[in-house]
Design an enzyme around this catalytic site. Structure first.
Site, PDB file in Angstrom:
ATOM      1  CB  CYS A 221     -31.110   5.989  -4.189  1.00 14.93           C
ATOM      2  SG  CYS A 221     -32.673   5.700  -4.767  1.00 14.93           S
ATOM      3  CE1 TYR A 382     -34.080  -1.083  -0.792  1.00 14.18           C
ATOM      4  CE2 TYR A 382     -33.749  -2.093  -2.769  1.00 14.18           C
ATOM      5  CZ  TYR A 382     -33.682  -1.168  -1.801  1.00 14.18           C
ATOM      6  OH  TYR A 382     -32.591  -0.077  -2.242  1.00 14.18           O
TER       7      TYR A 382
END
Length: 496
Positions: A221, A382
């Site tokens: 992450c 994203y």
């Protein structure tokens, strides 16, 4: 529809609303079929309803409202969950359209809404729908302007036992935009487990101590990676302990057939049983990668368990998390806040206390860079990867390319993104550049640019990489395992 049926639906909706206010809706929602909640996602009752639904879908399609755009200011985990939610809605809507068409042909559709998955809630890695409240997020990036200074001020002036900003949560007011925010003083444990601040004030509930605080992270992450970089640069490895979760999302309630939530789980290095992805395909993947370990604090199975133990069960079970072992409380779950606490609050224990990644003289410049770099670049990858329309993708990739070129142009004339010194802004930038070619360019369709084709960005990455402790925060195997194997809607068979 009969009055009895309508009354039953209203009763269930009222009960769920009460449970939601009490923070318990996610735990009980699974016992109701989606057709029972009256939320429009369940089984149709009459041909009239079927006809009305199809007409509404046709109108929404013409207006372009079927594929909404995400709310501004979502963190990576929230944005990921938002797009997953939209895809789940698309699946449910498609099944409902098929049933509606069957009804109008005189047949009853066979789809059972309970099979769509319920309960569990959304979150970082959730395949369940998010509640409206779960879309609330901490200020990022422009929202963070002034927040840290306010928290510092309140912490330094806090009375004994008040613990700085304990229990205060940042939210958008009804008419807020940009930086217009208000503080809600809420005594709910959920909020206490969200926005706390470590400080040295006498009687502080959260005082900086060695061995008291623990961080939960994923090496995959980028938001976790930010925290790990600051911890390494400050030399806090022996002050704040950490646990690395397994990179591939799994069911967080595997014993429940109706709970479809997927997210971060802890690894079992002693297990010989290989894993699949959350849908039961792909792999086999190891039960633990390097540096993955069980939870040493609570012995939890998943991050969801950590959140629920701390009273925060709104469905956003994200990493990173800063956890107070002594009180059993989540101090913070926002990377920007954890970064700044590690940067400023543990200097008496740090090996590199003189390093300040968010110096007062540079804060305006750092915030200005974050204002454009976060939406277009850090989150821009994203938005490209989870775009559901060509228009959304085209807009996102254009913004990303412009931000990429702007970054490259700046770094041609100075060593770091805000000037001659390494700052928090470079931490934010590096974690995205690191993943860009290996993951985002291919997996998120961001191949209009590449770091490997830019000598400027390659030199910049090498410069940051060679800093003390940074290499140890990087694990590209886990990065690729997470992205390629956790999003089953993008890569069903988890082929890396």
């Amino acid at each position: 529809m009969s009055d009895d049926a309508a009354g039953q639906k209203t009763s269930i909706k009222d009960e769920l609303l009460k449970l939601q206010k009490a923070g318990l809706a996610k735990q009980h929602q699974a016992k109701y079929k989606s057709s029972d909640t009256g939320d429009g996602a369940g089984s149709l009752m009459t041909p009239e309803e079927a006809k009305t639904f199809l007409a509404e879908q046709k109108t929404a399609s013409k207006k372009g409202t079927i594929n909404p755009t995400p709310p501004q200011g979502l963190s990576s985990g929230d944005l990921d969950s938002w797009y997953t939610q939209q895809k789940q809605r698309e699946i449910e809507a498609r099944k409902k359209r098929e049933e509606a068409e069957a009804i109008l042909r005189g047949y009853r559709g066979a789809w059972d809404g309970s099979k769509s998955g319920g309960g569990g809630g959304g979150g970082n890695g959730s395949s369940s729908a998010l509640s409206s409240s779960s879309l609330e997020s901490g200020p990022e990036p422009s929202d963070a302007r002034g927040v840290f200074q306010a928290m510092e001020s309140q912490a330094s002036s806090a009375g004994a036992g008040e613990g700085g900003t304990t229990g205060k949560k940042w939210r958008k007011s009804a008419a807020a935009s940009g930086e217009e925010k208000k503080l809600d003083f809420d005594d709910e444990k959920k909020n206490e487990a969200t926005w706390n601040f470590i400080n040295n004030a006498p009687g502080s509930k959260y005082a900086p101590e060695t061995g008291r605080y623990h961080i939960y992270v994923s090496l995959a992450c980028p938001w976790s990676h930010r925290v790990l970089m600051v911890r390494a640069l400050k030399g806090l490895q022996n002050v704040v302990s950490m646990t690395v979760v397994h990179p591939i999302w799994q069911r967080t309630a595997p014993s429940s057939p109706t709970d479809r939530h997927c997210g971060w789980v802890f690894a079992d290095p002693e297990s010989d049983t290989p894993l699949t992805n959350a849908d039961g395909v792909g792999g086999p993947f190891p039960a633990a990668y390097a540096k993955n370990s069980p939870d040493p604090v609570l012995g939890a199975f998943s991050m969801r368990d950590i959140y629920e133990q701390a009273g925060d069960a709104d469905g956003k079970y994200t990493v990173p998390v800063l956890y107070d072992i002594s009180t059993g409380t989540i101090v913070s779950k926002e990377s920007w806040q954890i970064m700044r606490m590690l940067n400023a609050c543990f200097n008496e224990f740090a090996k590199n206390p003189s390093l300040d990644l968010y110096p007062p003289a540079e804060r305006n410049r750092i915030d200005e860079v974050a204002d454009w770099m976060y939406p277009a670049f850090s989150n821009g990858v994203y938005r490209c990867g989870f775009a559901m329309t060509q228009k959304a993708y085209d807009e996102s990739i254009d913004s990303l390319v412009n931000a990429f070129d702007r970054i490259e142009s700046i770094l041609k004339t100075q060593r770091y993104i805000c000037g001659p010194n390494m700052t928090e802004a470079d931490v934010r930038l590096f974690v995205t550049l690191l993943r860009f070619d290996e993951i985002y360019a291919l997996y998120f369709k961001c191949n209009a640019r590449s770091v490997s084709s830019s000598s400027v960005l390659l030199d910049y990455c090498r410069d940051v990489y060679q800093m003390d402790g940074i290499k140890e925060t990087i694990d590209m195997e886990q990065c690729m395992a997470h992205y390629y194997c956790s999003h089953t809607e993008l890569n069903k068979y988890s082929i890396i």
